[in-house]
Enzyme design. Structure first.
Site, PDB file in Angstrom:
ATOM      1  N   HIS A 119       0.832  -1.206   0.000  1.00  0.00           N
ATOM      2  CA  HIS A 119       0.000   0.000   0.000  1.00  0.00           C
ATOM      3  C   HIS A 119       0.868   1.259   0.000  1.00  0.00           C
ATOM      4  CE1 HIS A 119       0.045   1.089   4.406  1.00  0.00           C
ATOM      5  NE2 HIS A 119       0.162  -0.203   4.606  1.00  0.00           N
ATOM      6  N   ASP A 172       5.834   2.069   7.044  1.00  0.00           N
ATOM      7  CA  ASP A 172       4.578   1.347   6.831  1.00  0.00           C
ATOM      8  C   ASP A 172       3.764   2.182   5.847  1.00  0.00           C
ATOM      9  OD1 ASP A 172       2.056   0.213   6.900  1.00  0.00           O
ATOM     10  OD2 ASP A 172       1.641   0.748   8.985  1.00  0.00           O
ATOM     11  N   GLU A 178      -5.119   1.867   2.462  1.00  0.00           N
ATOM     12  CA  GLU A 178      -5.045   0.719   3.374  1.00  0.00           C
ATOM     13  C   GLU A 178      -5.313   1.155   4.802  1.00  0.00           C
ATOM     14  OE1 GLU A 178      -2.880  -2.260   6.041  1.00  0.00           O
ATOM     15  OE2 GLU A 178      -2.741  -0.102   5.931  1.00  0.00           O
ATOM     16  N   GLU A 179      -4.725   2.291   5.184  1.00  0.00           N
ATOM     17  CA  GLU A 179      -4.812   2.739   6.581  1.00  0.00           C
ATOM     18  C   GLU A 179      -6.229   3.181   6.961  1.00  0.00           C
ATOM     19  OE1 GLU A 179      -2.507   2.101   8.511  1.00  0.00           O
ATOM     20  OE2 GLU A 179      -0.616   2.156   7.416  1.00  0.00           O
ATOM     21  N   HIS A 193       3.379   3.789  12.516  1.00  0.00           N
ATOM     22  CA  HIS A 193       2.270   4.683  12.883  1.00  0.00           C
ATOM     23  C   HIS A 193       2.712   5.812  13.814  1.00  0.00           C
ATOM     24  CE1 HIS A 193      -1.362   2.241  11.393  1.00  0.00           C
ATOM     25  NE2 HIS A 193      -0.279   1.850  10.746  1.00  0.00           N
TER      26      HIS A 193
HETATM   27 CO    CO Z   1      -0.234   0.680   8.857  1.00  0.00          CO
END
Ligand code: CO
Length: 353
Positions: A65, A177, A207-208, A318
């Site tokens: 992603h 990420d 995605e998040e 994150h």
């Molecule tokens: Co993530």
């Protein structure tokens, strides 16, 4: 080789890509892949689909992603501050005093997530963690009119303004990420030998915000099997007992056994472990009951798609500053190439009766 990999990681990490504004990351990846793939397309949601034809008839999907956790302007206050909402899972405590960029119509505007000096905090404020509703972005404007004149409006994306640093094996930056997954996918597409399955890589959006791009990408690609590539939780840090650790830095690629979104189908899992062992890849098994990935959506597409997840261990995902080791990235690229090369038939992951 290593320097090229680090340079691409730096460009991927520093590119802003909140959910819903993946354009710059998409452009960067497309540029990087030109000349290395047989086709590049973008779908209606913004997923970038790259095809690399192999000599085998089997079709494998790779997923990574493009989006990162970020913020969005909720409203312009009369006193010139910006109220915000989170995009993706963010803890307010890691946001205080962070530098950000507001992506306004007129261009990128630097700002800071305001934090009170402790001199003016109440006893109660000193004791508790901040709440999201208390956070605001300050770009130095003194009124709503000034913000409007700068071109800021509700719905503008806000991303972290963090430099990339590399020292020896260590890399520190934002959005590992899942720019780590994007990096691994790009490197694999570049290095994949001729005698391989056809690989269709989806660089997905949002995605998040709930695995939104991956489902439509998997439906379109309709692969025989799929592998999601991630930058995942490494929690080998003070305060986390050994038996509770999700992954560790320096342990090589993480092969996911289960998470909140998927139990890896056992034939897929056994095959992934066998390939790692036969290729002498250093690997670790990941159980992460509280997180999910695009694989959670992909494996439930159409009539079910055999799906696995391979991740680069990353500390502090994150948050605005994550840390990873370059040798883990290199070992992950090597492993994914072996894994793709090991797949010869669409039937090998079908449970028997
Ligand atoms: Co993530």
């Amino acid at each position: 080789m290593r320097e090229e990999l680090v340079s691409l990681l730096e460009r991927l990490s520093t590119a802003p890509g909140p959910p819903g504004m993946e354009d710059r990351v998409r452009r960067l990846i497309a540029q990087e892949l030109r000349g290395h793939v047989d086709g590049l397309e973008v779908d209606a949601l913004g997923n970038l689909i790259a095809v690399k034809k192999g000599s085998r008839s089997v079709r494998i999907m790779l997923d990574a992603h493009m989006d990162e956790v970020a913020l969005m302007v909720r409203s312009l206050r009369a006193d010139g501050f910006l109220e915000i909402v989170p995009l993706g899972g963010l803890d307010p405590a890691v946001l205080l005093a962070q530098r950000v960029v507001v992506h306004a119509r007129s261009g990128d505007i630097p700002g800071v997530l305001g934090a009170k000096p402790r001199h003016v905090m109440t006893e109660e404020e000193l004791k508790r963690r901040p709440k999201f509703e208390e956070l605001y972005v300050d770009v130095g404007a003194r009124s709503r009119e000034e913000l409007e004149a700068l071109g800021v409006r509700p719905g503008d994306f806000v991303t972290f303004d963090v430099p990339f640093r590399r020292f020896g094996d260590a890399a520190i930056g934002k959005a590992f990420d899942d720019r780590m997954g994007c990096l691994v996918a790009v490197e694999v597409l570049k290095e994949l030998p001729e005698d391989s399955p056809t690989v269709v890589a989806a660089f997905t959006v949002q995605e998040e915000q709930g695995l939104r791009g991956a489902g439509v990408a998997a439906y379109r690609i309709n692969p025989d099997a799929a592998f999601a590539l991630e930058g995942t939780i490494a929690d080998d840090t003070p305060g986390v007992p050994e038996g509770k650790r999700v992954t560790i830095l320096g342990g090589g690629p993480a092969i996911r056994v289960m998470d909140r979104s998927m139990l890896t189908q056992r034939l897929v899992l056994e095959h992934m472990i066998r390939v790692a062992e036969e290729a002498g890849v250093m690997y670790q098994l990941q159980l992460s009951p509280r997180s999910g990935t695009d694989a959670g959506r992909i494996h439930l597409t159409r009539e079910g798609i055999p799906t696995g997840v391979v991740s680069v261990p990353v500390r502090y995902i994150h948050t605005p500053s994550s840390l990873a080791l370059i040798p883990d990235v290199e070992e992950t690229v090597r492993y994914v190439i072996q894994l793709l090369g090991s797949i010869r038939s669409a039937e090998q992951f079908r449970p028997s009766i």
